[in-house]
Design a protein around this motif. Sequence first.
Motif, PDB file in Angstrom:
ATOM      1  N   GLN A  64       0.822  -1.203   0.000  1.00 12.25           N
ATOM      2  CA  GLN A  64       0.000   0.000   0.000  1.00 12.25           C
ATOM      3  C   GLN A  64       0.861   1.261   0.000  1.00 12.25           C
ATOM      4  OE1 GLN A  64      -1.839   0.997   4.086  1.00 12.25           O
ATOM      5  NE2 GLN A  64      -1.330  -1.186   4.267  1.00 12.25           N
ATOM      6  N   LYS A  67       1.233   1.212  -4.056  1.00  9.69           N
ATOM      7  CA  LYS A  67       0.123   0.970  -4.973  1.00  9.69           C
ATOM      8  C   LYS A  67      -1.185   1.451  -4.358  1.00  9.69           C
ATOM      9  CE  LYS A  67       2.289  -3.194  -6.927  1.00  9.69           C
ATOM     10  NZ  LYS A  67       3.546  -3.075  -6.166  1.00  9.69           N
ATOM     11  N   PRO A  68      -2.145   1.863  -5.192  1.00 10.05           N
ATOM     12  CA  PRO A  68      -3.454   2.297  -4.664  1.00 10.05           C
ATOM     13  C   PRO A  68      -4.240   1.119  -4.084  1.00 10.05           C
ATOM     14  CG  PRO A  68      -3.483   2.230  -7.069  1.00 10.05           C
ATOM     15  CD  PRO A  68      -2.061   2.011  -6.661  1.00 10.05           C
ATOM     16  N   ILE A  69      -5.145   1.436  -3.194  1.00 14.70           N
ATOM     17  CA  ILE A  69      -5.922   0.401  -2.506  1.00 14.70           C
ATOM     18  C   ILE A  69      -6.724  -0.437  -3.483  1.00 14.70           C
ATOM     19  CG2 ILE A  69      -7.784  -0.023  -0.855  1.00 14.70           C
ATOM     20  CD1 ILE A  69      -5.168   0.726   0.437  1.00 14.70           C
ATOM     21  N   TRP A  70      -7.313   0.205  -4.504  1.00 11.08           N
ATOM     22  CA  TRP A  70      -8.136  -0.554  -5.459  1.00 11.08           C
ATOM     23  C   TRP A  70      -7.311  -1.611  -6.179  1.00 11.08           C
ATOM     24  CZ3 TRP A  70      -6.698  -0.665 -10.528  1.00 11.08           C
ATOM     25  CH2 TRP A  70      -5.871   0.360 -11.007  1.00 11.08           C
ATOM     26  N   PHE A  71      -6.034  -1.303  -6.443  1.00  5.96           N
ATOM     27  CA  PHE A  71      -5.174  -2.271  -7.108  1.00  5.96           C
ATOM     28  C   PHE A  71      -4.834  -3.423  -6.168  1.00  5.96           C
ATOM     29  CE2 PHE A  71      -1.065  -3.882  -8.639  1.00  5.96           C
ATOM     30  CZ  PHE A  71      -1.383  -4.138  -9.964  1.00  5.96           C
ATOM     31  N   ILE A  73      -6.758  -4.519  -3.803  1.00  3.21           N
ATOM     32  CA  ILE A  73      -7.972  -5.337  -3.704  1.00  3.21           C
ATOM     33  C   ILE A  73      -8.040  -6.319  -4.879  1.00  3.21           C
ATOM     34  CG2 ILE A  73     -10.493  -5.297  -3.793  1.00  3.21           C
ATOM     35  CD1 ILE A  73     -10.395  -2.634  -2.284  1.00  3.21           C
ATOM     36  N   ILE A  74      -7.716  -5.811  -6.074  1.00  6.73           N
ATOM     37  CA  ILE A  74      -7.688  -6.685  -7.250  1.00  6.73           C
ATOM     38  C   ILE A  74      -6.644  -7.783  -7.069  1.00  6.73           C
ATOM     39  CG2 ILE A  74      -7.158  -6.789  -9.719  1.00  6.73           C
ATOM     40  CD1 ILE A  74      -8.337  -4.002 -10.006  1.00  6.73           C
TER      41      ILE A  74
END
Length: 311
Positions: A64, A67-71, A73-74
């Motif tokens: 984190q 990298k962004p949180i949405w990435f 999560i993916i």
Amino acid sequence: MCHERMISLCNFIDQKIDDGTFVPLVTAVNHFMRQTGKFLVLFVYFISAFLAFTSFFIIIPYEQLYKPIWFLIILGVFGLYFLFNIQYHYYKARTIPPVANPGEEGDVFCEKCNYWKSDRAHHCSVCEKCVLGMDHHCIWINQCVGSHNHRHFFLFVANLTLAAGTIIIAGYPSFYDHLFSDTSQTTYCTTILNNAPLQDIICDYDGFAKTSVVFCYLLSFILLIMVGGLTLWNVYLISIGCTYIDYLKLTGSKKKLSARRRLNKGLKSNWKNFLGLRRNRTFFKCVIMPTALPPVRYESLDNRPDVFDVV
């Protein structure tokens, strides 16, 4: 002179094989492989559990910072997908016995089984039976890879290769920071991380996070090279309609090349047959989703039965 000595040595070895001198040694080796295979099955589960723990509870939370949180999560979703598929197909590959085909009278006679075996069957001395569509005996699943479990074995190594590649690409910042922790400004245990539920527990053990990240990354690299190579080799064999045993047998003479062509139904048909994409089965169901299929005979292109066409 050397040629005569080589012929003499070969004749001596053939004589010892014929009179049963090497039987106790071969039996001992096969027993050792069976027992070692039991240990290696547990080892595979341990390694996969370690890689999953390190990836989900150390590497992804630490990433984190980069990298962004949405990435992330993916990455987590893909990680769970790979983990489930790896465990599912490994379990199926090691528990589903490949089809043992005794053959019919007039086929090649197997002296070890004392019965006939079909054209696509090969005797495995470790499993002590003739296996239909045998590719090889895999010590990591403690049985043969052949008809019925070959598809699961391939999907296991393919998913493992993809998972290892994902760890290597996505986890490089974590690996770099922890490998050079003496000069790095941040590490897992020197930074307050959000969404890292086990950080306090993990960091109670001095050096555990660093060792786990570095070992996980290097192990993933080794898996990518070795298992990835095995996956590519299987891709080639499946594409030409062969198992590894077929490939070894069907090289050289025109007669054998003719048999090779008989096996090869064409790239698309070879893959459809291997993956079981028949009877309205879809790629999503047979490949993307972890699905078990019953053993079925290949449907040849002209709709006539062919003893070389076996899943």
